[in-house]
Design a protein around this motif. Sequence first.
Motif, short mmCIF file in Angstrom:
data_model
loop_
_atom_site.label_atom_id
_atom_site.label_comp_id
_atom_site.label_asym_id
_atom_site.label_seq_id
_atom_site.Cartn_x
_atom_site.Cartn_y
_atom_site.Cartn_z
N SER A 1 33.43 -30.14 5.02
CA SER A 1 33.05 -28.63 5.15
C SER A 1 32.80 -27.91 3.81
N LEU A 2 33.65 -28.18 3.04
CA LEU A 2 34.01 -27.61 1.89
C LEU A 2 32.74 -28.16 0.72
N ARG A 3 32.90 -29.39 0.85
CA ARG A 3 31.51 -30.13 -0.17
C ARG A 3 30.20 -29.64 0.53
N ALA A 4 30.06 -29.68 1.56
CA ALA A 4 28.47 -29.60 2.07
C ALA A 4 28.19 -28.29 1.69
N LYS A 5 29.20 -27.18 1.71
CA LYS A 5 28.60 -25.75 1.06
C LYS A 5 28.09 -25.83 -0.20
N VAL A 6 28.36 -26.94 -1.14
CA VAL A 6 28.11 -27.08 -2.45
C VAL A 6 26.90 -27.90 -2.42
N SER A 7 26.75 -29.17 -1.81
CA SER A 7 25.88 -29.98 -1.83
C SER A 7 25.94 -31.18 -0.56
N THR A 8 25.05 -31.72 -0.23
CA THR A 8 25.11 -32.76 0.93
C THR A 8 24.77 -33.87 0.46
N ASP A 9 24.70 -34.24 -1.03
CA ASP A 9 24.38 -35.26 -1.61
C ASP A 9 25.54 -36.47 -0.85
N LEU A 10 25.12 -37.59 -0.49
CA LEU A 10 25.98 -38.49 0.11
C LEU A 10 27.21 -38.94 -0.69
N ASP A 11 26.82 -39.63 -1.98
CA ASP A 11 28.08 -40.02 -2.92
C ASP A 11 29.11 -38.51 -3.10
N GLY A 12 28.43 -37.47 -3.22
CA GLY A 12 29.51 -36.45 -3.31
C GLY A 12 30.12 -36.18 -2.10
N LEU A 13 29.64 -36.25 -0.94
CA LEU A 13 30.54 -35.86 0.30
C LEU A 13 31.56 -37.25 0.38
N VAL A 14 31.13 -38.36 0.20
CA VAL A 14 32.01 -39.53 0.39
C VAL A 14 33.29 -39.30 -0.95
N GLU A 15 32.88 -39.12 -1.96
CA GLU A 15 33.97 -39.13 -3.12
C GLU A 15 34.70 -37.60 -2.62
N ALA A 16 34.12 -36.68 -2.16
CA ALA A 16 35.12 -35.45 -1.85
C ALA A 16 36.21 -35.95 -0.63
N VAL A 17 35.46 -36.53 0.53
CA VAL A 17 36.56 -36.86 1.28
C VAL A 17 37.61 -38.18 0.78
N ARG A 18 37.19 -38.74 -0.13
CA ARG A 18 38.07 -39.81 -0.65
C ARG A 18 39.13 -39.15 -1.39
N ASN A 19 38.78 -38.10 -2.32
CA ASN A 19 39.91 -37.18 -2.96
C ASN A 19 40.82 -36.47 -1.89
N ALA A 20 40.18 -36.13 -0.99
CA ALA A 20 41.29 -35.52 -0.13
C ALA A 20 42.15 -36.46 0.63
N LEU A 21 41.69 -37.56 0.84
CA LEU A 21 42.46 -38.52 1.63
C LEU A 21 43.50 -39.14 0.51
N GLY A 22 43.15 -39.07 -0.77
CA GLY A 22 44.18 -39.51 -1.74
C GLY A 22 44.96 -40.67 -1.55
N ALA A 23 46.32 -40.95 -1.49
CA ALA A 23 47.09 -42.05 -1.75
C ALA A 23 46.81 -42.68 -0.28
N ALA A 24 46.42 -42.21 0.57
CA ALA A 24 46.24 -42.77 2.11
C ALA A 24 45.23 -44.16 1.96
N ILE A 25 44.27 -43.61 0.73
CA ILE A 25 43.35 -45.10 0.71
C ILE A 25 44.10 -46.13 0.04
N SER A 26 44.79 -46.08 -1.01
CA SER A 26 45.64 -47.07 -1.84
C SER A 26 46.90 -47.78 -0.95
N HIS A 27 47.29 -46.79 -0.01
CA HIS A 27 48.42 -47.36 0.79
C HIS A 27 48.42 -48.83 1.34
N PRO A 28 47.37 -49.27 2.12
CA PRO A 28 47.25 -50.55 2.50
C PRO A 28 47.66 -51.72 1.45
#
Length: 681
Positions: free
Chosen positions: A542-569
């Motif tokens: 929701s935050l990123r889509a107000k700026v841009s709907t570029d797919l890579d930008g959306l994915v990176e915004a989600v990854r940044n929000a998830l943070g350490a949960a991505i490396s935890h496995p």
Amino acid sequence: MGKLTKAAVPVGVVSIVLMLVVPLPAPLLDLLLGFNIAASLLILLVSMNIKRPLDFAIFPSLVLIATLLRLALNVSSTRLVLSDGYAGKVIEAFGHFVIGGSLIVGLVIFIILTIIQFVVITNGAGRVAEVGARFTLDAMPGKQMAIDADLNAGLINEAQARRRRTEVTAEADFYGSMDGASKFVKGDAIAAIIVTLINLIGGFAIGVMQKGMSPGEAVSTYSLLSVGDGLVSQIPALLISTATGLIVTRSAAQGDMGSDLLAQLGRNKQPVRIAGIASIALVLIPGLPKLPFLLIGGVFLLAASRLTEKPETDEDEATPDAAEAAEAQPDSPEAIADRMRVDPLELEVAFDLVELVDTARGGDLLDRVKALRRKVAMETGLVIPLVRTRDNLDLPASQYVIWLNGVPAAKGSSPAGTVLAIGDHLDGLPGKATREPVFGLAAKWVPAELQRQAEMAGATVVDRSSVITTHLAEVVRQNASALLGREDVKVLVEMVRRSHPAVADELTPALLSLGQVQQVLQALLEENVSIRDLVRIFEALSLRAKVSTDLDGLVEAVRNALGAAISHPYVTEDERLHVITLDPSFEQRLLESVRQTEGGQVLALDGNTVDVLVRGCTDLLEDAERLNLSPVLVCSPQVRAALSRLVRQVLPRLSVISYNEVSRTAQIESLGVVSGAYAVR
């Protein structure tokens, strides 16, 4: 009323047991004998009016209770006959009026009833119940697979499938119980004979030896009562035996027995007419009475004239319109569309692997597949579609095929009577050498009886179902993004809307469509990122889509929000994260080569640089895997998307994460640095 009904059966059973030891007065015995006859008649009538055996599922237990009641009444009446020479009006009436006061007539009738019940009805019903139980159990796997096929095809929903499975199980349990219940009836017939003989001998001995009666008087007093007692108990037993036979022989009926009997016997006039003419023709035989046969023949001819003969029609040829509809049905748009539909995930097994699906033979493959769906959902957040499991007679023996969206995604074998031993030192074990289907490790299919020897040789032993399930799990994980459909995304959005309505309403459809949300979630799954935390994912979108709907930008915004949960496995049990990094100057070169295309960000590198990058990552990854480590490639957020897109093409098992996604609690352990020249360890 409900509580009274629940208590009545336990109290009744306990009372029956007490009757075996507590004497009953003659009037109470008369009442219970009358109840026994009426209850047996009721059971018989109910069994004639049911449409299918499961409509009277309590019957096996009812047979046991009725048998116990008759035996208790036998004991009570025997006690009264031998002690008082009188056992109530009911037994006296059967001993004097029904058999005319003749001991010989009573014994003959008793023996005939016993033969009818024991030799004819009970034996036949027991055999039908035994065969029915065997065939029902043999047919269970096919019925279960048919239910799963209908469920996966969308012909029925989960509730209907659950109800059908319950009915199949209940049918098998019923016929198994009926097989045992028929033994109760047979035992009851034998007990009746023994009890009557004991009454005859005991009564004669008591009358002559204890009460000083003459032999004739003793026979008149005791023996007639004993035979009457036997008849009183044998008639209800005969009714229950008949009910048992009716229950187990009700097979393909659609209505009650009376309706089916009239409908099927009266379906054609000709047999009824011939039977009437044959009955009348019998009067021509000298010596035969003419009136009975004339009456019977006349009734048959009258019935034949009243019957409305229905033409026997085949469902496929009922009417021309029906025939045309039936012929057109396979080519109808609905039928063609149904055959065109592609199941997202299928598992085909050869004929000799069906036993892994057959729960009656200990097969647990279906249960493991269900458990796999739950496990994948908990790990990745993806609820994978129902896995359609079916047999394919065209497959070679021991083969299985995993289909993904109508295309074979993986194949394997699972020979019967073997287990898979995984290890490097298996030369001393007999069997067929192979490769473990997921990781490609050296393995061998060894006979199941040598499992212990394989474990002692240091091998990891896996059963056949586990091999197939593990292979299926790996295919699902590798293709998770392809299994996430638009309908699945809609379900996920509605799930978030129920718990966090503001989050879902803000995102879609106001900012992003379902298709765009699906693309983001597929991109995350493609990089082995769990999408369980949908609330945080949707908030970041929701935050990123107000700026841009570029797919890579959306994915990176989600990854940044998830943070350490991505490396935890990738963090080990001792809180270590093994990483491969890039030389700063080399990473700067990669960053300068990032280009935006319609397909997302890519690295515009020359062939030599790509080769250096791939070889450096490959060498470090192989070194780590030899140490049983699962490293990740760490880089800056600006280059991560383009670098990950390149690495996935050549090293799909190496995950690429950014510095923002590194766990803050884990101890970082570097395995090497990839530079512009080569990998530096």
